[in-house]
Write a protein that holds these residues in place. Sequence first.
Motif, PDB file in Angstrom:
ATOM      1  N   SER A  23       0.840  -1.202   0.000  1.00 17.76           N
ATOM      2  CA  SER A  23       0.000   0.000   0.000  1.00 17.76           C
ATOM      3  C   SER A  23       0.872   1.248   0.000  1.00 17.76           C
ATOM      4  N   PHE A  24       0.528   2.211  -0.839  1.00 18.24           N
ATOM      5  CA  PHE A  24       1.162   3.531  -0.822  1.00 18.24           C
ATOM      6  C   PHE A  24       0.352   4.475  -1.698  1.00 18.24           C
ATOM      7  N   THR A  25       0.679   5.754  -1.618  1.00 18.31           N
ATOM      8  CA  THR A  25      -0.010   6.773  -2.409  1.00 18.31           C
ATOM      9  C   THR A  25       1.011   7.664  -3.102  1.00 18.31           C
ATOM     10  N   ILE A  26       0.772   7.985  -4.375  1.00 21.61           N
ATOM     11  CA  ILE A  26       1.555   8.982  -5.108  1.00 21.61           C
ATOM     12  C   ILE A  26       0.652  10.191  -5.298  1.00 21.61           C
ATOM     13  N   LYS A  27       1.057  11.321  -4.718  1.00 18.84           N
ATOM     14  CA  LYS A  27       0.223  12.514  -4.776  1.00 18.84           C
ATOM     15  C   LYS A  27       0.357  13.222  -6.120  1.00 18.84           C
ATOM     16  N   GLU A  28      -0.556  14.135  -6.374  1.00 21.92           N
ATOM     17  CA  GLU A  28      -0.530  14.915  -7.613  1.00 21.92           C
ATOM     18  C   GLU A  28       0.795  15.661  -7.750  1.00 21.92           C
ATOM     19  N   GLY A  29       1.422  15.520  -8.919  1.00 18.36           N
ATOM     20  CA  GLY A  29       2.643  16.242  -9.210  1.00 18.36           C
ATOM     21  C   GLY A  29       3.867  15.761  -8.464  1.00 18.36           C
ATOM     22  N   GLU A  30       3.781  14.606  -7.825  1.00 15.84           N
ATOM     23  CA  GLU A  30       4.892  14.091  -7.013  1.00 15.84           C
ATOM     24  C   GLU A  30       5.763  13.149  -7.840  1.00 15.84           C
ATOM     25  N   PHE A  31       7.075  13.191  -7.569  1.00 18.07           N
ATOM     26  CA  PHE A  31       8.037  12.292  -8.202  1.00 18.07           C
ATOM     27  C   PHE A  31       8.504  11.319  -7.130  1.00 18.07           C
ATOM     28  N   VAL A  32       8.108  10.047  -7.268  1.00 17.66           N
ATOM     29  CA  VAL A  32       8.412   9.028  -6.265  1.00 17.66           C
ATOM     30  C   VAL A  32       9.199   7.896  -6.912  1.00 17.66           C
ATOM     31  N   SER A  33      10.276   7.474  -6.236  1.00 19.32           N
ATOM     32  CA  SER A  33      11.067   6.346  -6.719  1.00 19.32           C
ATOM     33  C   SER A  33      10.754   5.097  -5.907  1.00 19.32           C
ATOM     34  N   LEU A  34      10.740   3.971  -6.601  1.00 20.44           N
ATOM     35  CA  LEU A  34      10.516   2.664  -5.999  1.00 20.44           C
ATOM     36  C   LEU A  34      11.856   1.938  -6.009  1.00 20.44           C
ATOM     37  N   LEU A  35      12.360   1.626  -4.826  1.00 20.60           N
ATOM     38  CA  LEU A  35      13.701   1.077  -4.675  1.00 20.60           C
ATOM     39  C   LEU A  35      13.603  -0.269  -3.973  1.00 20.60           C
ATOM     40  N   GLY A  36      14.350  -1.249  -4.462  1.00 22.93           N
ATOM     41  CA  GLY A  36      14.330  -2.564  -3.838  1.00 22.93           C
ATOM     42  C   GLY A  36      15.297  -3.497  -4.527  1.00 22.93           C
ATOM     43  N   PRO A  37      15.575  -4.642  -3.931  1.00 22.03           N
ATOM     44  CA  PRO A  37      16.517  -5.595  -4.532  1.00 22.03           C
ATOM     45  C   PRO A  37      15.962  -6.189  -5.819  1.00 22.03           C
ATOM     46  N   SER A  38      16.843  -6.768  -6.622  1.00 21.92           N
ATOM     47  CA  SER A  38      16.412  -7.431  -7.854  1.00 21.92           C
ATOM     48  C   SER A  38      15.418  -8.540  -7.517  1.00 21.92           C
ATOM     49  N   GLY A  39      14.360  -8.608  -8.320  1.00 25.18           N
ATOM     50  CA  GLY A  39      13.366  -9.647  -8.106  1.00 25.18           C
ATOM     51  C   GLY A  39      12.373  -9.359  -6.996  1.00 25.18           C
ATOM     52  N   SER A  40      12.345  -8.106  -6.515  1.00 22.64           N
ATOM     53  CA  SER A  40      11.446  -7.786  -5.406  1.00 22.64           C
ATOM     54  C   SER A  40      10.032  -7.437  -5.861  1.00 22.64           C
ATOM     55  N   GLY A  41       9.797  -7.440  -7.169  1.00 24.33           N
ATOM     56  CA  GLY A  41       8.433  -7.216  -7.649  1.00 24.33           C
ATOM     57  C   GLY A  41       8.145  -5.826  -8.145  1.00 24.33           C
ATOM     58  N   LYS A  42       9.199  -5.018  -8.354  1.00 21.93           N
ATOM     59  CA  LYS A  42       8.983  -3.630  -8.794  1.00 21.93           C
ATOM     60  C   LYS A  42       8.328  -3.584 -10.172  1.00 21.93           C
ATOM     61  N   SER A  43       8.856  -4.362 -11.121  1.00 21.51           N
ATOM     62  CA  SER A  43       8.279  -4.364 -12.471  1.00 21.51           C
ATOM     63  C   SER A  43       6.886  -4.992 -12.473  1.00 21.51           C
ATOM     64  N   THR A  44       6.681  -6.007 -11.644  1.00 19.41           N
ATOM     65  CA  THR A  44       5.353  -6.612 -11.521  1.00 19.41           C
ATOM     66  C   THR A  44       4.333  -5.571 -11.071  1.00 19.41           C
ATOM     67  N   LEU A  45       4.738  -4.751 -10.125  1.00 19.20           N
ATOM     68  CA  LEU A  45       3.856  -3.687  -9.648  1.00 19.20           C
ATOM     69  C   LEU A  45       3.498  -2.730 -10.778  1.00 19.20           C
ATOM     70  N   PHE A  46       4.475  -2.398 -11.629  1.00 19.93           N
ATOM     71  CA  PHE A  46       4.207  -1.531 -12.780  1.00 19.93           C
ATOM     72  C   PHE A  46       3.204  -2.181 -13.729  1.00 19.93           C
ATOM     73  N   HIS A  47       3.389  -3.465 -13.978  1.00 18.46           N
ATOM     74  CA  HIS A  47       2.472  -4.160 -14.889  1.00 18.46           C
ATOM     75  C   HIS A  47       1.053  -4.203 -14.317  1.00 18.46           C
ATOM     76  N   LEU A  48       0.941  -4.289 -13.021  1.00 16.77           N
ATOM     77  CA  LEU A  48      -0.376  -4.255 -12.380  1.00 16.77           C
ATOM     78  C   LEU A  48      -1.008  -2.876 -12.506  1.00 16.77           C
ATOM     79  N   ILE A  49      -0.217  -1.837 -12.263  1.00 14.36           N
ATOM     80  CA  ILE A  49      -0.731  -0.465 -12.381  1.00 14.36           C
ATOM     81  C   ILE A  49      -1.194  -0.191 -13.808  1.00 14.36           C
ATOM     82  N   GLY A  50      -0.416  -0.702 -14.780  1.00 11.84           N
ATOM     83  CA  GLY A  50      -0.741  -0.493 -16.192  1.00 11.84           C
ATOM     84  C   GLY A  50      -1.853  -1.380 -16.726  1.00 11.84           C
ATOM     85  N   GLY A  51      -2.356  -2.295 -15.896  1.00 16.87           N
ATOM     86  CA  GLY A  51      -3.471  -3.139 -16.311  1.00 16.87           C
ATOM     87  C   GLY A  51      -3.082  -4.377 -17.082  1.00 16.87           C
ATOM     88  N   LEU A  52      -1.781  -4.668 -17.192  1.00 15.49           N
ATOM     89  CA  LEU A  52      -1.351  -5.881 -17.894  1.00 15.49           C
ATOM     90  C   LEU A  52      -1.655  -7.125 -17.069  1.00 15.49           C
TER      91      LEU A  52
END
Length: 244
Positions: A23-52
């Motif tokens: 769970s998290f929130t990105i506010k209007e006009g905010e630049f937020v970085s997602l940081l974590g070890p390889s294989g931690s699910g960062k790209s999976t999260l992007f694919h979920l946000i994008g509806g893939l």
Amino acid sequence: MSELVVKQVTKSFANKKVLDDVSFTIKEGEFVSLLGPSGSGKSTLFHLIGGLYRPDTGTFYLDGERINGKRGAISYTPQSPSLFPWRTIIDNVVLGAEIFAKPDVDQARAMLKKAGLADYEDAYPHHLSGGMRQRVAFVRSLLSPQSFICLDEPFSALDEFTRLEMQKWLLSIWEENRKSVLFVTHNIEEAIYLSDRIIILSNNPATVKREIQVPFERPRQEALLLTDEFLQWKRDIYQELRVF
């Protein structure tokens, strides 16, 4: 402007849990970085946000609208520029806008000029360097009608000096537009330099381990990277990532 809310999202593949109650929130006009070890699910999260993909449980909201499984709600720039080789640079940058409506070619030309690419609008992607192609991909994202942008390690393939130049260029362009950005990176220095806030994910299954408010004012200058305060933040985050 857009606000993204990620609420209690879980996702598994082949009975292996990748994301666990994220769970998290990105506010209007905010630049937020997602940081974590390889294989931690960062790209999976992007694919979920994008509806893939669809989450197993949990919900994504964009400006209050539920977007689980909905494609086209956000603008997405992958690790590689993904430009169409048969389209000119100007035709590539208007592609996102073209899908939804008649593109504003004059605006596209103005953006390419700001990106230092005015002389390349009629060229093809193979004529450009890696850094130039990444600039084209980001201009395409800015010109797309969506006001929320996901950037998936766009500078990972660049050398250190080109990467820094791209970071400075990205900030200068973003400052003018202030679209909401979620930026995936493995690079701690990059995350601090670019972001308003950093979200640190744990190892699999990924949970939100820590959220950091970056204290440095904007606009940011290259000299910031060598200050004692910046280097201390880099050390602190490095230690945070080592402890899993």
